[in-house]
Design a protein around this motif. Structure first.
Motif, PDB file in Angstrom:
ATOM      1  N   LEU A  44      86.957 -14.341  38.718  1.00  0.00           N
ATOM      2  CA  LEU A  44      85.725 -13.549  38.780  1.00  0.00           C
ATOM      3  C   LEU A  44      85.943 -12.272  39.582  1.00  0.00           C
ATOM      4  O   LEU A  44      85.461 -11.197  39.196  1.00  0.00           O
ATOM      5  CB  LEU A  44      84.594 -14.382  39.386  1.00  0.00           C
ATOM      6  CG  LEU A  44      84.088 -15.540  38.534  1.00  0.00           C
ATOM      7  CD1 LEU A  44      83.116 -16.406  39.326  1.00  0.00           C
ATOM      8  CD2 LEU A  44      83.448 -15.043  37.254  1.00  0.00           C
ATOM      9  N   ALA A  48      85.634  -8.433  38.139  1.00  0.00           N
ATOM     10  CA  ALA A  48      84.770  -7.443  38.777  1.00  0.00           C
ATOM     11  C   ALA A  48      85.577  -6.242  39.253  1.00  0.00           C
ATOM     12  O   ALA A  48      85.126  -5.094  39.130  1.00  0.00           O
ATOM     13  CB  ALA A  48      84.015  -8.077  39.937  1.00  0.00           C
ATOM     14  N   ALA A  75      78.293  -8.079  41.659  1.00  0.00           N
ATOM     15  CA  ALA A  75      79.027  -9.342  41.500  1.00  0.00           C
ATOM     16  C   ALA A  75      79.994  -9.565  42.657  1.00  0.00           C
ATOM     17  O   ALA A  75      80.154 -10.687  43.134  1.00  0.00           O
ATOM     18  CB  ALA A  75      79.779  -9.353  40.175  1.00  0.00           C
ATOM     19  N   ARG A  83      75.421 -15.832  43.211  1.00  0.00           N
ATOM     20  CA  ARG A  83      76.672 -15.493  42.527  1.00  0.00           C
ATOM     21  C   ARG A  83      76.593 -15.699  41.024  1.00  0.00           C
ATOM     22  O   ARG A  83      77.056 -14.864  40.259  1.00  0.00           O
ATOM     23  CB  ARG A  83      77.800 -16.344  43.127  1.00  0.00           C
ATOM     24  CG  ARG A  83      79.165 -16.043  42.591  1.00  0.00           C
ATOM     25  CD  ARG A  83      79.901 -15.112  43.526  1.00  0.00           C
ATOM     26  NE  ARG A  83      81.141 -14.656  42.972  1.00  0.00           N
ATOM     27  CZ  ARG A  83      82.315 -15.185  43.216  1.00  0.00           C
ATOM     28  NH1 ARG A  83      82.420 -16.202  44.041  1.00  0.00           N
ATOM     29  NH2 ARG A  83      83.394 -14.692  42.659  1.00  0.00           N
ATOM     30  N   GLU A  84      76.027 -16.801  40.592  1.00  0.00           N
ATOM     31  CA  GLU A  84      75.949 -17.083  39.150  1.00  0.00           C
ATOM     32  C   GLU A  84      75.147 -16.015  38.429  1.00  0.00           C
ATOM     33  O   GLU A  84      75.531 -15.558  37.348  1.00  0.00           O
ATOM     34  CB  GLU A  84      75.339 -18.461  38.913  1.00  0.00           C
ATOM     35  CG  GLU A  84      76.211 -19.602  39.404  1.00  0.00           C
ATOM     36  CD  GLU A  84      75.534 -20.944  39.328  1.00  0.00           C
ATOM     37  OE1 GLU A  84      74.316 -20.998  39.052  1.00  0.00           O
ATOM     38  OE2 GLU A  84      76.213 -21.958  39.541  1.00  0.00           O
ATOM     39  N   GLU A  87      77.168 -12.666  38.382  1.00  0.00           N
ATOM     40  CA  GLU A  87      78.277 -12.713  37.425  1.00  0.00           C
ATOM     41  C   GLU A  87      77.758 -12.665  35.985  1.00  0.00           C
ATOM     42  O   GLU A  87      78.377 -12.045  35.116  1.00  0.00           O
ATOM     43  CB  GLU A  87      79.139 -13.953  37.651  1.00  0.00           C
ATOM     44  CG  GLU A  87      79.870 -13.966  38.965  1.00  0.00           C
ATOM     45  CD  GLU A  87      80.933 -12.881  39.109  1.00  0.00           C
ATOM     46  OE1 GLU A  87      81.329 -12.268  38.110  1.00  0.00           O
ATOM     47  OE2 GLU A  87      81.368 -12.654  40.251  1.00  0.00           O
ATOM     48  N   THR A  91      78.577  -9.843  33.089  1.00  0.00           N
ATOM     49  CA  THR A  91      78.933 -10.169  31.704  1.00  0.00           C
ATOM     50  C   THR A  91      78.041  -9.410  30.727  1.00  0.00           C
ATOM     51  O   THR A  91      78.520  -8.849  29.735  1.00  0.00           O
ATOM     52  CB  THR A  91      78.805 -11.683  31.455  1.00  0.00           C
ATOM     53  OG1 THR A  91      79.676 -12.370  32.349  1.00  0.00           O
ATOM     54  CG2 THR A  91      79.162 -12.043  30.028  1.00  0.00           C
ATOM     55  N   VAL A 127      88.040 -15.795  32.506  1.00  0.00           N
ATOM     56  CA  VAL A 127      86.868 -16.306  33.219  1.00  0.00           C
ATOM     57  C   VAL A 127      86.290 -17.555  32.547  1.00  0.00           C
ATOM     58  O   VAL A 127      86.059 -18.560  33.233  1.00  0.00           O
ATOM     59  CB  VAL A 127      85.796 -15.205  33.403  1.00  0.00           C
ATOM     60  CG1 VAL A 127      84.468 -15.785  33.843  1.00  0.00           C
ATOM     61  CG2 VAL A 127      86.281 -14.188  34.412  1.00  0.00           C
ATOM     62  N   ASP A 169      79.220 -16.240  30.171  1.00  0.00           N
ATOM     63  CA  ASP A 169      80.588 -15.743  30.248  1.00  0.00           C
ATOM     64  C   ASP A 169      81.162 -15.348  28.887  1.00  0.00           C
ATOM     65  O   ASP A 169      82.371 -15.244  28.736  1.00  0.00           O
ATOM     66  CB  ASP A 169      81.504 -16.761  30.933  1.00  0.00           C
ATOM     67  CG  ASP A 169      81.586 -18.073  30.176  1.00  0.00           C
ATOM     68  OD1 ASP A 169      80.947 -18.202  29.124  1.00  0.00           O
ATOM     69  OD2 ASP A 169      82.291 -18.971  30.654  1.00  0.00           O
TER      70      ASP A 169
END
Length: 180
Positions: A44, A48, A75, A83-84, A87, A91, A127, A169
């Motif tokens: 990840l 980024a 991110a 965080r989720e 991220e 995406t 990822v 993702d």
């Protein structure tokens, strides 16, 4: 009388060995989760970093650069609880920026763009694999921790209940299709 005591002792030792083996298996699963999480974090961070580097390179148009930079920065700076989401937003920004195949072609034609496109393609491909490995390890540990023997004998100790990493993702189709 002594034969009965010997058999009881043998059964108790067998049960103790089985519980010890189960606790060791659970410990190995938790170590596997930790290793998979470290690999996921590395992938990840790499994605980024590549996106942020690409956004500041001047190869993309200004609007795409701003969108990509802000999502990549968010991110990289996100707290663990957010965080989720951060991220997933990166995406979505990657999919928005590279939705048009002409954008990918323009990136590849720029000086140094071929290497940047290849690096970004590799980052967005790795990822989902890293996330899948992590979530598979979490699923195995969860299934084992749900067994009665693990709960009754507290074989998990004080280890926190493992949580899966859920995020969007799916890589940009134009970027991945060109590399295939």
């Amino acid at each position: 009388m002594t034969a009965t005591l010997i058999w009881i002792l043998v059964v108790l030792v067998a049960i103790g060995l089985y519980l010890s083996w189960t606790a060791g298996r659970l410990d190995r699963l938790h170590a596997r989760i930790d290793a998979a999480r470290a690999a996921l974090d590395a992938q990840l961070l790499r994605r980024a970093s590549v996106a942020q580097e690409l956004a500041t390179s001047g190869v993309l148009d200004p609007a795409a650069s701003i969108v990509l930079y802000e999502a990549a920065h968010a991110a990289r700076q996100a707290e663990e609880e957010q965080r989720e989401v951060a991220e997933s937003e990166l995406t979505q920004a990657l999919r928005a920026v590279f939705a048009d195949p002409q954008q990918v072609d323009g990136l590849r034609e720029a000086p140094g763009g071929e290497e940047a496109a290849h690096e970004l393609t590799e980052a967005v491909r790795r990822v989902p694999m890293a996330r899948r490995f992590h979530n598979d390890a979490v699923g195995a540990a969860r299934r084992l921790r749900e067994h009665r023997k693990v709960r009754w004998f507290r074989l998990a100790g004080h280890a926190p209940f493992p949580l899966a990493f859920e995020m969007d993702d799916e890589p940009p189709a134009a970027l991945v299709d060109r590399a295939a």
